[in-house]
Design an enzyme around this catalytic site. Structure first.
Site, mmCIF file in Angstrom:
data_model
loop_
_atom_site.group_PDB
_atom_site.id
_atom_site.type_symbol
_atom_site.label_atom_id
_atom_site.label_comp_id
_atom_site.label_asym_id
_atom_site.label_seq_id
_atom_site.Cartn_x
_atom_site.Cartn_y
_atom_site.Cartn_z
ATOM 1 N N PHE A 168 47.168 24.759 8.275
ATOM 2 C CA PHE A 168 47.988 25.308 7.255
ATOM 3 C C PHE A 168 48.394 24.328 6.496
ATOM 4 O O PHE A 168 49.220 23.714 6.828
ATOM 5 C CB PHE A 168 48.931 26.432 7.740
ATOM 6 C CG PHE A 168 49.323 27.560 6.942
ATOM 7 C CD1 PHE A 168 48.658 28.527 6.785
ATOM 8 C CD2 PHE A 168 50.511 27.166 6.063
ATOM 9 C CE1 PHE A 168 49.240 29.377 5.718
ATOM 10 C CE2 PHE A 168 51.037 28.003 5.208
ATOM 11 C CZ PHE A 168 50.261 29.182 4.889
ATOM 12 N N GLU A 212 41.146 29.546 -7.878
ATOM 13 C CA GLU A 212 42.023 29.626 -6.506
ATOM 14 C C GLU A 212 42.528 28.609 -5.961
ATOM 15 O O GLU A 212 42.143 27.285 -6.225
ATOM 16 C CB GLU A 212 41.110 30.300 -5.502
ATOM 17 C CG GLU A 212 41.212 31.968 -5.188
ATOM 18 C CD GLU A 212 42.571 32.126 -4.729
ATOM 19 O OE1 GLU A 212 43.611 31.147 -4.741
ATOM 20 O OE2 GLU A 212 42.705 33.376 -3.706
ATOM 21 N N ASP A 213 43.911 28.681 -5.441
ATOM 22 C CA ASP A 213 44.133 27.234 -4.815
ATOM 23 C C ASP A 213 43.363 27.311 -3.682
ATOM 24 O O ASP A 213 43.049 25.932 -3.451
ATOM 25 C CB ASP A 213 45.752 27.681 -4.335
ATOM 26 C CG ASP A 213 46.074 28.854 -3.743
ATOM 27 O OD1 ASP A 213 45.011 29.990 -3.606
ATOM 28 O OD2 ASP A 213 47.140 29.155 -3.383
ATOM 29 N N ASP A 216 40.021 30.554 2.415
ATOM 30 C CA ASP A 216 40.363 30.441 3.877
ATOM 31 C C ASP A 216 39.048 30.982 4.387
ATOM 32 O O ASP A 216 38.017 30.571 4.640
ATOM 33 C CB ASP A 216 41.349 30.939 4.283
ATOM 34 C CG ASP A 216 41.867 30.722 5.800
ATOM 35 O OD1 ASP A 216 40.952 29.949 6.484
ATOM 36 O OD2 ASP A 216 42.701 31.280 6.348
ATOM 37 N N ARG A 243 56.241 25.102 -2.565
ATOM 38 C CA ARG A 243 55.446 25.230 -3.695
ATOM 39 C C ARG A 243 55.360 24.027 -4.402
ATOM 40 O O ARG A 243 54.355 23.473 -5.292
ATOM 41 C CB ARG A 243 55.480 26.545 -4.438
ATOM 42 C CG ARG A 243 55.029 27.714 -3.807
ATOM 43 C CD ARG A 243 54.945 28.676 -4.878
ATOM 44 N NE ARG A 243 55.160 30.345 -4.306
ATOM 45 C CZ ARG A 243 53.912 30.747 -3.652
ATOM 46 N NH1 ARG A 243 52.946 30.433 -3.899
ATOM 47 N NH2 ARG A 243 54.018 32.018 -3.275
HETATM 48 P P1 IMP Z 1 41.374 34.486 3.029
HETATM 49 O O1 IMP Z 1 41.292 35.765 2.408
HETATM 50 O O2 IMP Z 1 41.389 34.173 4.718
HETATM 51 O O3 IMP Z 1 40.405 33.429 2.403
HETATM 52 O O4 IMP Z 1 42.894 33.673 2.763
HETATM 53 C C1 IMP Z 1 43.032 33.353 1.389
HETATM 54 C C2 IMP Z 1 44.618 33.370 1.050
HETATM 55 O O5 IMP Z 1 45.280 33.127 1.999
HETATM 56 C C3 IMP Z 1 44.739 32.343 -0.393
HETATM 57 O O6 IMP Z 1 44.713 32.570 -1.192
HETATM 58 C C4 IMP Z 1 46.164 32.013 0.346
HETATM 59 O O7 IMP Z 1 47.059 32.865 -0.261
HETATM 60 C C5 IMP Z 1 46.255 32.220 1.788
HETATM 61 N N1 IMP Z 1 46.129 30.932 2.581
HETATM 62 C C6 IMP Z 1 45.170 30.638 3.330
HETATM 63 N N2 IMP Z 1 45.321 29.565 4.184
HETATM 64 C C7 IMP Z 1 46.472 29.016 3.389
HETATM 65 C C8 IMP Z 1 46.852 27.919 3.572
HETATM 66 O O8 IMP Z 1 46.564 26.753 4.572
HETATM 67 N N3 IMP Z 1 48.136 27.491 2.960
HETATM 68 C C9 IMP Z 1 48.692 28.530 2.045
HETATM 69 N N4 IMP Z 1 48.037 29.509 1.838
HETATM 70 C C10 IMP Z 1 47.041 29.721 2.485
#
Ligand code: IMP
Length: 175
Positions: free
Chosen positions: A151, A98-99, A102, A164
């Site tokens: 973010f 994963e990148d 969050d 990107r």
């Molecule tokens: P989560 O479900 O809250 O963990 O969010 C995960 C997804 O939200 C990641 O796979 C990203 O696609 C997106 N995301 C969360 N934070 C960021 C950020 O700081 N930059 C870009 N995408 C984010």
């Protein structure tokens, strides 16, 4: 189109160094295996591409895409699979790449989905971890950087499909 300010957070060189270290650790841990690496689209494609070129083990690569509903910068935790894997992962060692994690909601959903295919083992590699935001108890086995509650964009990560291709990672502020 809204205008943003980009504050440098992690340089290209720091990312390169960390990706090499992660690859070394993964190569060591999976030296007896041929793991399936599942890249989570779209954000992880840059990270996965760099990571696999530093691995000294053989792997199988596949991709998944999950859409989580929310605004540009806040995920809601409601997820759906929009692209599934094609490789049969039953009894295989699987590493999800994963990148960013969050809140962990997307990952929680992903883990359940992949676990239902009965892999032998299932681990997580994430380049970025917003630890303080975690609500879903997801633990990351291989983590590149812990970052604060901001973010970020670049190195595969976007805001509304922008940024990107930046080689480093930047905190995004609205002007
Ligand atoms: P989560 O479900 O809250 O963990 O969010 C995960 C997804 O939200 C990641 O796979 C990203 O696609 C997106 N995301 C969360 N934070 C960021 C950020 O700081 N930059 C870009 N995408 C984010």
């Amino acid at each position: 189109m809204s205008e943003h300010t980009l504050k440098p957070l992690i340089t290209k060189e720091e990312i390169e160094h960390t990706v090499r270290e992660l690859a070394l650790q993964i190569s060591c841990d999976y030296r007896e295996s041929r793991p399936v690496l599942i890249g989570v689209l779209k954000g992880a494609f840059v990270f996965l591409a760099d990571l696999i070129r530093h691995l000294s083990i053989d792997t199988i690569i596949d991709f998944m895409q999950v859409s989580s509903y929310g605004s540009d910068t806040v995920s809601s935790g409601m997820c759906a699979v929009t692209k599934d894997i094609h490789v049969d992962i039953r009894d295989k060692d699987v590493l999800i790449v994963e990148d960013i994690v969050d809140t962990g909601a997307t990952f929680h959903f992903l883990l359940e989905h992949v676990r239902a295919r009965h892999p032998r083992s299932l681990k997580i590699c994430a380049l970025l971890d917003k630890t303080s935001r975690r609500t879903d108890g997801v633990t990351i086995d291989y983590c590149g950087f812990s970052i604060g509650n901001e973010f970020v964009v670049g190195y595969g990560l976007d805001c509304d499909e922008r940024y990107r291709s930046l080689p480093g990672i930047y905190a995004l502020k609205n002007k």
